[in-house]
Design a protein around this motif. Sequence first.
Motif, mmCIF file in Angstrom:
data_model
loop_
_atom_site.group_PDB
_atom_site.id
_atom_site.type_symbol
_atom_site.label_atom_id
_atom_site.label_comp_id
_atom_site.label_asym_id
_atom_site.label_seq_id
_atom_site.Cartn_x
_atom_site.Cartn_y
_atom_site.Cartn_z
ATOM 1 N N PHE A 1 0.827 -1.199 0.000
ATOM 2 C CA PHE A 1 0.000 0.000 0.000
ATOM 3 C C PHE A 1 0.864 1.254 0.000
ATOM 4 O O PHE A 1 0.578 2.221 -0.710
ATOM 5 C CB PHE A 1 -0.942 0.004 1.206
ATOM 6 C CG PHE A 1 -1.805 1.226 1.279
ATOM 7 C CD1 PHE A 1 -2.868 1.392 0.413
ATOM 8 C CD2 PHE A 1 -1.533 2.223 2.204
ATOM 9 C CE1 PHE A 1 -3.657 2.531 0.464
ATOM 10 C CE2 PHE A 1 -2.322 3.358 2.266
ATOM 11 C CZ PHE A 1 -3.384 3.513 1.395
ATOM 12 N N GLY A 2 1.930 1.264 0.786
ATOM 13 C CA GLY A 2 2.843 2.412 0.802
ATOM 14 C C GLY A 2 3.513 2.624 -0.538
ATOM 15 O O GLY A 2 3.678 3.761 -0.996
ATOM 16 N N MET B 1 1.481 6.797 -6.681
ATOM 17 C CA MET B 1 0.373 7.678 -7.064
ATOM 18 C C MET B 1 0.741 9.142 -6.818
ATOM 19 O O MET B 1 0.380 10.023 -7.607
ATOM 20 C CB MET B 1 -0.889 7.322 -6.279
ATOM 21 C CG MET B 1 -1.478 5.985 -6.673
ATOM 22 S SD MET B 1 -1.937 5.877 -8.392
ATOM 23 C CE MET B 1 -3.322 6.980 -8.428
ATOM 24 N N ILE B 2 1.427 9.417 -5.736
ATOM 25 C CA ILE B 2 1.811 10.798 -5.428
ATOM 26 C C ILE B 2 2.861 11.285 -6.415
ATOM 27 O O ILE B 2 2.809 12.406 -6.897
ATOM 28 C CB ILE B 2 2.317 10.899 -3.975
ATOM 29 C CG1 ILE B 2 1.153 10.698 -3.002
ATOM 30 C CG2 ILE B 2 2.995 12.231 -3.714
ATOM 31 C CD1 ILE B 2 1.556 10.591 -1.563
ATOM 32 N N GLY C 1 1.823 12.389 -10.193
ATOM 33 C CA GLY C 1 1.189 13.677 -10.430
ATOM 34 C C GLY C 1 2.177 14.796 -10.686
ATOM 35 O O GLY C 1 1.848 15.791 -11.313
ATOM 36 N N ALA C 2 3.401 14.649 -10.223
ATOM 37 C CA ALA C 2 4.396 15.702 -10.385
ATOM 38 C C ALA C 2 5.149 15.507 -11.697
ATOM 39 O O ALA C 2 5.523 14.402 -12.055
ATOM 40 C CB ALA C 2 5.375 15.676 -9.224
ATOM 41 N N THR C 3 5.342 16.607 -12.419
ATOM 42 C CA THR C 3 6.130 16.527 -13.644
ATOM 43 C C THR C 3 7.574 16.830 -13.288
ATOM 44 O O THR C 3 7.871 17.794 -12.585
ATOM 45 C CB THR C 3 5.629 17.535 -14.682
ATOM 46 O OG1 THR C 3 5.678 18.846 -14.117
ATOM 47 C CG2 THR C 3 4.206 17.214 -15.100
#
Length: 85
Positions: A40-41, A47-48, A51-53
């Motif tokens: 899960f971690g 996932m986090i 989102g960042a380019t």
Amino acid sequence: MKSVRSFFLTLAGLTMVAVAAVFTASIGLAMIGALAVLAFGHWLSAMIDSGATQQPARAYARYRARQREESMRVWNDGKGTIIDM
């Protein structure tokens, strides 16, 4: 008397087998739980991060050429800074 003694020895043996089975199952469940938390971690961090380019960072270097008056080439390819002297 022998049948009573063998009954209690059999009961003690079965009890020891049951205790060993419960202990083994609890260790297995603990390992599965730890792997689930780690998975899960890992999923959450992926996932986090998705989102960042990512953009290459600019790198600058200053130096004094003692014998040669060549310029030093410095660039960042996104994986690390490359310095060409």
